[in-house]
Write an enzyme that holds these catalytic residues in place. Structure first.
Site, short mmCIF file in Angstrom:
data_model
loop_
_atom_site.label_atom_id
_atom_site.label_comp_id
_atom_site.label_asym_id
_atom_site.label_seq_id
_atom_site.Cartn_x
_atom_site.Cartn_y
_atom_site.Cartn_z
N HIS A 66 0.89 -1.17 0.00
CA HIS A 66 0.00 0.00 0.00
C HIS A 66 0.92 1.21 0.00
O HIS A 66 1.47 1.59 1.03
CB HIS A 66 -0.85 0.04 1.27
CG HIS A 66 -1.89 -1.02 1.34
ND1 HIS A 66 -2.95 -1.08 0.47
CD2 HIS A 66 -2.06 -2.07 2.19
CE1 HIS A 66 -3.72 -2.12 0.76
NE2 HIS A 66 -3.19 -2.74 1.81
N ASP A 77 -1.78 -0.98 -3.92
CA ASP A 77 -2.44 0.22 -4.44
C ASP A 77 -1.49 1.39 -4.29
O ASP A 77 -0.58 1.37 -3.46
CB ASP A 77 -3.84 0.48 -3.85
CG ASP A 77 -3.93 0.44 -2.35
OD1 ASP A 77 -2.89 0.56 -1.67
OD2 ASP A 77 -5.06 0.31 -1.83
O1 9MR Z 1 -10.22 -3.03 2.58
C1 9MR Z 1 -10.63 -3.57 3.83
C2 9MR Z 1 -11.73 -2.70 4.43
O2 9MR Z 1 -12.90 -2.78 3.63
C3 9MR Z 1 -12.04 -3.18 5.83
O3 9MR Z 1 -12.95 -2.28 6.44
C4 9MR Z 1 -10.77 -3.27 6.67
C5 9MR Z 1 -11.04 -3.88 8.05
O4 9MR Z 1 -11.48 -5.20 7.92
O5 9MR Z 1 -9.81 -4.08 6.02
C6 9MR Z 1 -9.44 -3.60 4.76
O6 9MR Z 1 -8.45 -4.47 4.21
C7 9MR Z 1 -7.21 -4.51 4.92
C8 9MR Z 1 -6.67 -5.92 4.77
O7 9MR Z 1 -7.61 -6.85 5.23
C9 9MR Z 1 -5.36 -6.05 5.54
N1 9MR Z 1 -4.40 -5.06 5.15
C10 9MR Z 1 -4.87 -3.67 5.14
C11 9MR Z 1 -6.15 -3.59 4.30
C12 9MR Z 1 -6.60 -2.14 4.18
O8 9MR Z 1 -6.95 -1.64 5.43
#
Ligand code: 9MR
Length: 358
Positions: A249, A281
């Site tokens: 990220h 991203d």
């Molecule tokens: O993109 C995900 C978001 O929709 C959720 O609210 C969040 C909490 O569950 O998690 C986000 O995805 C995360 C991923 O599972 C782990 N790495 C960081 C990602 C971005 O926060």
């Protein structure tokens, strides 16, 4: 006004509301679509298939409904692997101890099967999206029993169908010196929760490739050093860990070269581990000149792919498909814009896949 309706949909927290409205037939259809490629041009998926690379992205179950054929069609055309953005986390699967609900996860499995895509399992053990009952446990044996039950029930459910799992996610802290992150797992079980999770996952599906996954570990820095020591220690103990996921990220100022990313990935490869970019991203903030920022973004995407291919990574996975549904939707992070038009980054990735020798 399909675009407006999509933006409204974006504000809802996906699954429940959308699935209800879908069931009731309240959704409208949209006119946007991923434009076809010129004749003879290959998609990312075709280019990746040709070199045995997994290319894909996270998809939120709630937006894969009949109102969003563009998303479904785009993901099916461009990706050979998908990840459920949230549907396989602890809360959606096991929110009331032991009462598992696989409906959404299986919906996503069907989507992947229909489109002949692999599923990357995300994620078995994470301190976020943990149900309240886990936070209330203070007894070590009781938490170990919950952990074992969760890991093994989930892995067995998808045995033979999910070839790769993020077993433990984000266990190293961001604090200076990068110690283990303090969570309910470290407090009640201790850092051994990590090896336990890997061993239990392996027992449940000996053929699945098991990954440790983290962010801000893409280049060489204190945190990636800590992850390196962690996985080296696990290997020395004979823990069944097969790979490390680097989330990537980043933003348009990220430098693959300056961060020594390739060197970083290589040191993990030298341990005998597989490496994957798992949540790519590349963001930038709103102001002009946007065209120039889109070009810088394309360059970062291309550099990430180049580094990945240089170390023979096995997957390049992005955290979504269209900017519209990204968790960072206001910062233009992905390959397709809000209207499903491919951005310069899309063409830059294709270029690297075309030009890099296999
Ligand atoms: O993109 C995900 C978001 O929709 C959720 O609210 C969040 C909490 O569950 O998690 C986000 O995805 C995360 C991923 O599972 C782990 N790495 C960081 C990602 C971005 O926060």
């Amino acid at each position: 006004m399909p675009h407006v309706s999509r933006l409204n949909v974006k504000k809802l927290t996906f699954s429940a509301v959308l699935i209800i409205s879908w069931t009731l037939g309240l959704t409208t259809s949209s006119a946007q679509a991923v434009p076809p490629l010129p004749k003879g041009e290959m998609t990312l998926r075709e280019l990746a298939d040709a070199r045995g690379l997994l290319i894909g992205g996270a998809v939120a179950a709630g937006v894969l409904d009949p109102d969003e054929p563009d998303l479904a069609n785009g993901v099916a055309r461009e990706y050979n692997v998908i990840v459920t953005e949230n549907a396989m986390k602890w809360v959606p699967l096991n929110n009331a101890s032991g009462q598992f609900n696989f409906t959404l996860a299986e919906f996503m499995m069907n989507f992947a099967a229909k489109n002949k895509q692999k599923m990357r399992g995300h994620t078995l053990v994470w301190h976020e999206q943990l149900p309240r009952y886990m936070g209330a446990i203070t007894d070590r044996a009781e938490m170990m029993a919950e952990l074992k039950d969760h890991v093994q029930t989930v892995v067995k459910q998808f045995k033979g169908r999910i070839p790769i799992w993020d077993v433990v996610n984000e266990a190293v802290s961001d604090l200076p010196g990068s110690p283990m992150r303090e969570t309910v797992f470290t407090k009640v079980i201790g850092p051994e929760f990590i090896e336990m999770a890997f061993r239990w996952a392996h027992e449940a599906d000996p053929d699945a490739k098991l990954f440790y996954n983290d962010y801000n570990t893409d280049g060489i820095n204190g945190k990636s050093d800590a992850v390196y020591e962690l996985v080296k220690g696990l290997l020395a103990k004979g823990v069944p860990i097969h790979g490390v996921g680097f989330q990537a990220h980043v933003d348009i100022n990220f430098s693959v070269e300056g961060s020594r990313m390739r060197e970083n990935l290589e040191r993990f490869k030298k341990l005998g581990l597989d490496v994957q970019l798992t949540e790519v991203d590349v963001i930038f903030r709103g102001d002009a000149p946007k065209a120039e920022k889109l070009e810088r973004q394309a360059k970062v995407y291309a550099d990430l792919m180049t580094a990945c291919l240089a170390v023979k990574c096995s997957a390049f996975v992005m955290w979504g498909f269209t900017d519209l549904y990204s968790w960072r939707s206001t910062a233009y992070p992905l390959l397709f814009d809000d209207d499903y038009k491919p951005k310069p980054a899309y063409f830059a990735l294709r270029d690297v896949l075309i030009k890099t020798p296999k």
